[in-house]
Structure formats: structure tokens, C-alpha cells
Design a protein around this motif. Structure first.
Motif, PDB file in Angstrom:
ATOM      1  N   LEU A  65       0.833  -1.197   0.000  1.00 33.72           N
ATOM      2  CA  LEU A  65       0.000   0.000   0.000  1.00 33.72           C
ATOM      3  C   LEU A  65       0.867   1.245   0.000  1.00 33.72           C
ATOM      4  O   LEU A  65       0.587   2.220  -0.720  1.00 33.72           O
ATOM      5  N   GLY A  66       1.947   1.225   0.786  1.00 35.84           N
ATOM      6  CA  GLY A  66       2.842   2.368   0.833  1.00 35.84           C
ATOM      7  C   GLY A  66       3.509   2.645  -0.501  1.00 35.84           C
ATOM      8  O   GLY A  66       3.700   3.807  -0.878  1.00 35.84           O
ATOM      9  N   PHE A  67       3.838   1.588  -1.243  1.00 33.15           N
ATOM     10  CA  PHE A  67       4.459   1.768  -2.551  1.00 33.15           C
ATOM     11  C   PHE A  67       3.514   2.497  -3.510  1.00 33.15           C
ATOM     12  O   PHE A  67       3.908   3.459  -4.188  1.00 33.15           O
ATOM     13  N   TYR A  68       2.263   2.032  -3.587  1.00 34.48           N
ATOM     14  CA  TYR A  68       1.320   2.662  -4.500  1.00 34.48           C
ATOM     15  C   TYR A  68       0.987   4.089  -4.065  1.00 34.48           C
ATOM     16  O   TYR A  68       0.790   4.980  -4.912  1.00 34.48           O
ATOM     17  N   LEU A  69       0.936   4.313  -2.760  1.00 39.93           N
ATOM     18  CA  LEU A  69       0.713   5.675  -2.286  1.00 39.93           C
ATOM     19  C   LEU A  69       1.908   6.564  -2.621  1.00 39.93           C
ATOM     20  O   LEU A  69       1.736   7.739  -2.977  1.00 39.93           O
ATOM     21  N   LEU A  70       3.106   6.004  -2.536  1.00 46.76           N
ATOM     22  CA  LEU A  70       4.306   6.769  -2.877  1.00 46.76           C
ATOM     23  C   LEU A  70       4.285   7.184  -4.346  1.00 46.76           C
ATOM     24  O   LEU A  70       4.624   8.317  -4.691  1.00 46.76           O
ATOM     25  N   VAL A  71       3.854   6.266  -5.216  1.00 46.30           N
ATOM     26  CA  VAL A  71       3.734   6.589  -6.640  1.00 46.30           C
ATOM     27  C   VAL A  71       2.669   7.654  -6.856  1.00 46.30           C
ATOM     28  O   VAL A  71       2.866   8.621  -7.620  1.00 46.30           O
ATOM     29  N   ALA A  72       1.523   7.500  -6.181  1.00 43.66           N
ATOM     30  CA  ALA A  72       0.413   8.437  -6.377  1.00 43.66           C
ATOM     31  C   ALA A  72       0.722   9.822  -5.838  1.00 43.66           C
ATOM     32  O   ALA A  72       0.308  10.834  -6.415  1.00 43.66           O
ATOM     33  N   LEU A  73       1.479   9.884  -4.740  1.00 46.11           N
ATOM     34  CA  LEU A  73       1.777  11.171  -4.118  1.00 46.11           C
ATOM     35  C   LEU A  73       3.041  11.815  -4.666  1.00 46.11           C
ATOM     36  O   LEU A  73       3.319  12.976  -4.373  1.00 46.11           O
ATOM     37  N   GLY A  74       3.819  11.069  -5.452  1.00 43.19           N
ATOM     38  CA  GLY A  74       5.077  11.569  -5.977  1.00 43.19           C
ATOM     39  C   GLY A  74       4.919  12.596  -7.082  1.00 43.19           C
ATOM     40  O   GLY A  74       3.801  12.915  -7.505  1.00 43.19           O
ATOM     41  N   PRO A  75       6.037  13.105  -7.589  1.00 38.25           N
ATOM     42  CA  PRO A  75       6.010  14.166  -8.603  1.00 38.25           C
ATOM     43  C   PRO A  75       5.250  13.799  -9.864  1.00 38.25           C
ATOM     44  O   PRO A  75       4.661  14.673 -10.512  1.00 38.25           O
ATOM     45  N   GLY A  79      -0.673  13.417  -6.704  1.00 39.01           N
ATOM     46  CA  GLY A  79      -0.188  14.221  -5.592  1.00 39.01           C
ATOM     47  C   GLY A  79       0.774  15.304  -6.033  1.00 39.01           C
ATOM     48  O   GLY A  79       0.750  16.418  -5.508  1.00 39.01           O
ATOM     49  N   GLY A  80       1.617  14.992  -7.016  1.00 42.13           N
ATOM     50  CA  GLY A  80       2.537  15.996  -7.534  1.00 42.13           C
ATOM     51  C   GLY A  80       1.811  17.130  -8.227  1.00 42.13           C
ATOM     52  O   GLY A  80       2.199  18.300  -8.106  1.00 42.13           O
ATOM     53  N   GLN A  81       0.735  16.795  -8.950  1.00 45.37           N
ATOM     54  CA  GLN A  81      -0.051  17.823  -9.625  1.00 45.37           C
ATOM     55  C   GLN A  81      -0.749  18.726  -8.619  1.00 45.37           C
ATOM     56  O   GLN A  81      -0.830  19.946  -8.804  1.00 45.37           O
ATOM     57  N   ILE A  82      -1.258  18.114  -7.528  1.00 38.53           N
ATOM     58  CA  ILE A  82      -1.907  18.921  -6.492  1.00 38.53           C
ATOM     59  C   ILE A  82      -0.881  19.812  -5.802  1.00 38.53           C
ATOM     60  O   ILE A  82      -1.127  20.999  -5.558  1.00 38.53           O
ATOM     61  N   ALA A  83       0.291  19.239  -5.485  1.00 31.73           N
ATOM     62  CA  ALA A  83       1.330  20.010  -4.798  1.00 31.73           C
ATOM     63  C   ALA A  83       1.827  21.181  -5.643  1.00 31.73           C
ATOM     64  O   ALA A  83       2.236  22.211  -5.108  1.00 31.73           O
ATOM     65  N   SER A  84       1.759  21.025  -6.963  1.00 29.63           N
ATOM     66  CA  SER A  84       2.234  22.099  -7.842  1.00 29.63           C
ATOM     67  C   SER A  84       1.371  23.348  -7.731  1.00 29.63           C
ATOM     68  O   SER A  84       1.812  24.441  -8.107  1.00 29.63           O
ATOM     69  N   GLU A 166       0.945   2.969  13.151  1.00 32.75           N
ATOM     70  CA  GLU A 166       1.408   2.769  11.775  1.00 32.75           C
ATOM     71  C   GLU A 166       2.938   2.769  11.697  1.00 32.75           C
ATOM     72  O   GLU A 166       3.606   3.515  12.390  1.00 32.75           O
ATOM     73  N   PHE A 167       3.457   1.934  10.809  1.00 28.90           N
ATOM     74  CA  PHE A 167       4.904   1.940  10.567  1.00 28.90           C
ATOM     75  C   PHE A 167       5.233   1.816   9.089  1.00 28.90           C
ATOM     76  O   PHE A 167       5.831   2.714   8.488  1.00 28.90           O
ATOM     77  N   GLY A 168       4.826   0.688   8.475  1.00 28.06           N
ATOM     78  CA  GLY A 168       5.224   0.430   7.093  1.00 28.06           C
ATOM     79  C   GLY A 168       4.788   1.512   6.127  1.00 28.06           C
ATOM     80  O   GLY A 168       5.583   1.999   5.312  1.00 28.06           O
ATOM     81  N   VAL A 169       3.518   1.928   6.223  1.00 30.76           N
ATOM     82  CA  VAL A 169       3.004   2.928   5.293  1.00 30.76           C
ATOM     83  C   VAL A 169       3.669   4.279   5.509  1.00 30.76           C
ATOM     84  O   VAL A 169       4.113   4.935   4.560  1.00 30.76           O
ATOM     85  N   VAL A 170       3.767   4.702   6.774  1.00 34.30           N
ATOM     86  CA  VAL A 170       4.345   6.027   7.030  1.00 34.30           C
ATOM     87  C   VAL A 170       5.824   6.068   6.682  1.00 34.30           C
ATOM     88  O   VAL A 170       6.349   7.104   6.248  1.00 34.30           O
ATOM     89  N   LEU A 171       6.528   4.958   6.864  1.00 31.72           N
ATOM     90  CA  LEU A 171       7.943   4.932   6.494  1.00 31.72           C
ATOM     91  C   LEU A 171       8.117   5.006   4.982  1.00 31.72           C
ATOM     92  O   LEU A 171       9.023   5.694   4.486  1.00 31.72           O
ATOM     93  N   MET A 172       7.222   4.337   4.245  1.00 28.89           N
ATOM     94  CA  MET A 172       7.317   4.333   2.782  1.00 28.89           C
ATOM     95  C   MET A 172       7.034   5.709   2.195  1.00 28.89           C
ATOM     96  O   MET A 172       7.737   6.162   1.296  1.00 28.89           O
ATOM     97  N   ILE A 173       5.996   6.379   2.701  1.00 29.39           N
ATOM     98  CA  ILE A 173       5.591   7.643   2.074  1.00 29.39           C
ATOM     99  C   ILE A 173       6.108   8.871   2.813  1.00 29.39           C
ATOM    100  O   ILE A 173       6.044   9.977   2.276  1.00 29.39           O
ATOM    101  N   GLY A 174       6.615   8.672   4.029  1.00 32.25           N
ATOM    102  CA  GLY A 174       7.073   9.821   4.802  1.00 32.25           C
ATOM    103  C   GLY A 174       8.544   9.836   5.107  1.00 32.25           C
ATOM    104  O   GLY A 174       9.126  10.889   5.364  1.00 32.25           O
ATOM    105  N   GLY A 175       9.162   8.666   5.105  1.00 35.67           N
ATOM    106  CA  GLY A 175      10.578   8.617   5.435  1.00 35.67           C
ATOM    107  C   GLY A 175      10.823   8.895   6.906  1.00 35.67           C
ATOM    108  O   GLY A 175      10.012   8.548   7.764  1.00 35.67           O
ATOM    109  N   ASN A 176      11.921   9.574   7.181  1.00 35.25           N
ATOM    110  CA  ASN A 176      12.362   9.788   8.564  1.00 35.25           C
ATOM    111  C   ASN A 176      12.871  11.212   8.727  1.00 35.25           C
ATOM    112  O   ASN A 176      14.042  11.451   9.015  1.00 35.25           O
ATOM    113  N   ILE A 177      11.959  12.163   8.531  1.00 35.50           N
ATOM    114  CA  ILE A 177      12.332  13.573   8.592  1.00 35.50           C
ATOM    115  C   ILE A 177      11.887  14.144   9.941  1.00 35.50           C
ATOM    116  O   ILE A 177      10.683  14.275  10.189  1.00 35.50           O
ATOM    117  N   PRO A 178      12.822  14.472  10.848  1.00 35.27           N
ATOM    118  CA  PRO A 178      12.451  15.004  12.162  1.00 35.27           C
ATOM    119  C   PRO A 178      11.585  16.256  12.048  1.00 35.27           C
ATOM    120  O   PRO A 178      11.872  17.156  11.255  1.00 35.27           O
TER     121      PRO A 178
END
Length: 230
Positions: A65-75, A79-84, A166-178
Motif C-alpha cells: 500500500l505504501g508503494f502505490y501511495l508513494l507513486v500516487a503522491l510523488g512528482p 499528488g505531484g499535480q496537487i502540490a504544484s 502505523e509503521f510500514g506505510v508512514v515509512l514508505m511515504i514519509g521517510g524519517n524527517i524530524p
């Protein structure tokens, strides 16, 4: 052994986790209620297909799920179109992206209890309201919602708790940014990787206590529902 003092980074992870869980729960209650109502009341033959889509996060591996969300939210995704629109390139690795992912990942934990509550109340209360010439909207607010309150309580508790854990999904789409995407579950993983056992132990113990409180709360709600007159 003395309990180590919580660092500003740890406190930031705790704050971010609570903020993420609270926002996600509110959105899920707003979005999930009409979905649950439709699933409980609709006679459409294809409604169970929609229910299955809603329930997919229950069985999908978080990394999938995190992989597909990463693709959908990416540039290159929606998600990239919305962020633009505000000059950004992506919704991935942002707090907003975490909220979107958390809403999708925790949706079945909110929708299903509310749907069950709507189905459990039966047709009779709605029929009585109709005979009193109550509009469908007034019937929903004045009759259906109060009767389904236990389902809303259950859904809110489960949605909040599931988001916190949550762990797997947030790590995939959010990484580890303090301060931006580093939530509690990711912080524990980071502390273990860097051999900071004391901090990991404190946070893990806190999650165990939190899980105990959640289970106890669910048990009390179920007992309350089983004895509505007491």
C-alpha cells in the motif's frame, strides 16, 4: 535503571504522532460516516465490491500500500499535480502526505464499526421517524446518529490507535524527517538502528501502555453496548 530524559526529537515525534492521529480520525469520521451509511442502507448489488475496496488495507501488506501511495503522491502522480498548485513538487515525504496515507490505511477500522452500528439498529426506528414526517436528513441526525453512537466511539478509538501504531506505510511515504514525518513508530525503529536502546525502550513501553488502554476502552464500550439500560 533511571528513565532517560526525553529529547526534543522524541517529544517532536510524540507531538507529530498525536497530531497525525487526531487529524486522521476527524477526517475519517467525516468521510467514513456517509460511506458507512451507504453501505448499510444501499440495496445495490455491487456495494460489497465497494466495501471490499474499503477493507483492502486490512489484508494488504503495508509496504505494498505504501508503494502505490508513494507513486500516487510523488512528482509524477496526482499528488505531484496537487502540490504544484502551491509551488511544491510532491506530497510524498510531507506531513500532508502522511495524513492522506493514514486516512486510506485506517479507513476500514472506522468505516466497519460505524456500518455495523447502522445495520444493527434495524429499520424500525427509521420507519417510526418517517411516520412522524421527519425528513431523511433530520432522521439521520436525530435518530440514526444517536443510535449508532457506540459504533462511532469504537471507530474513533480504533482509527486513532491504528494511526498511532502505523509503521510500514508512514515509512514508505514519509521517510524519517524530524519534525515533519518522523512519528513514534519510525522513531523507535531509528533508535534501534542506532543502538539507542534506552530511548527505544521508553517509547516501546509507552506504546504498550497505550495499547492496553485502547483494548480496555474497547472492552468497556462493548460492555456498555451489551447493557444499554444500565
Amino acid at each position: 535503571m533511571s528513565v532517560p530524559e526525553l529529547s526534543s526529537e522524541t517529544l517532536s515525534a510524540i507531538r507529530l504522532t498525536i497530531e497525525l492521529a487526531a487529524i486522521t480520525t476527524v477526517i475519517l469520521l467525516l468521510v467514513g460516516t456517509p460511506i458507512a451509511w451507504w453501505l448499510a442502507r444501499s440495496k445495490a448489488w455491487w456495494k460489497e465490491a465497494i466495501a471490499t475496496v474499503v477493507a483492502l488495507p486490512l489484508v494488504l501488506p503495508p509496504t505494498v500500500l505504501g508503494f502505490y501511495l508513494l507513486v500516487a503522491l510523488g512528482p509524477s502522480g496526482p499528488g505531484g499535480q496537487i502540490a504544484s498548485l502551491w509551488g511544491a513538487r510532491t506530497l510524498a515525504f510531507t506531513f500532508e502526505g502522511l495524513v492522506i496515507g493514514s486516512v486510506i490505511y485506517s479507513m476500514p477500522f472506522v468505516v466497519q464499526p460505524i456500518r455495523n452500528a447502522f445495520e444493527a439498529m434495524g429499520e424500525r426506528p427509521l420507519e417510526v421517524a418517517a411516520t412522524l414526517r421527519a425528513s431523511p436528513l433530520r432522521t439521520f441526525w436525530s435518530v440514526a446518529l444517536p443510535l449508532a453512537r457506540p459504533g462511532f466511539l469504537t471507530g474513533a478509538v480504533l482509527g486513532f490507535a491504528h494511526t498511532v501504531g502505523e509503521f510500514g506505510v508512514v515509512l514508505m511515504i514519509g521517510g524519517n524527517i524530524p519534525g515533519e514525518t518522523k512519528v513514534l513508530s519510525v522513531a523507535i525503529y531509528d533508535y534501534v538502528e542506532t543502538l539507542r536502546w534506552a530511548e527505544a525502550t521508553v517509547l516501546a513501553a509507552g506504546m504498550v501502555v497505550f495499547a492496553f488502554i485502547v483494548i480496555l476502552t474497547m472492552t468497556l464500550i462493548e460492555k456498555r453496548v451489551a447493557r444499554p439500560g444500565k
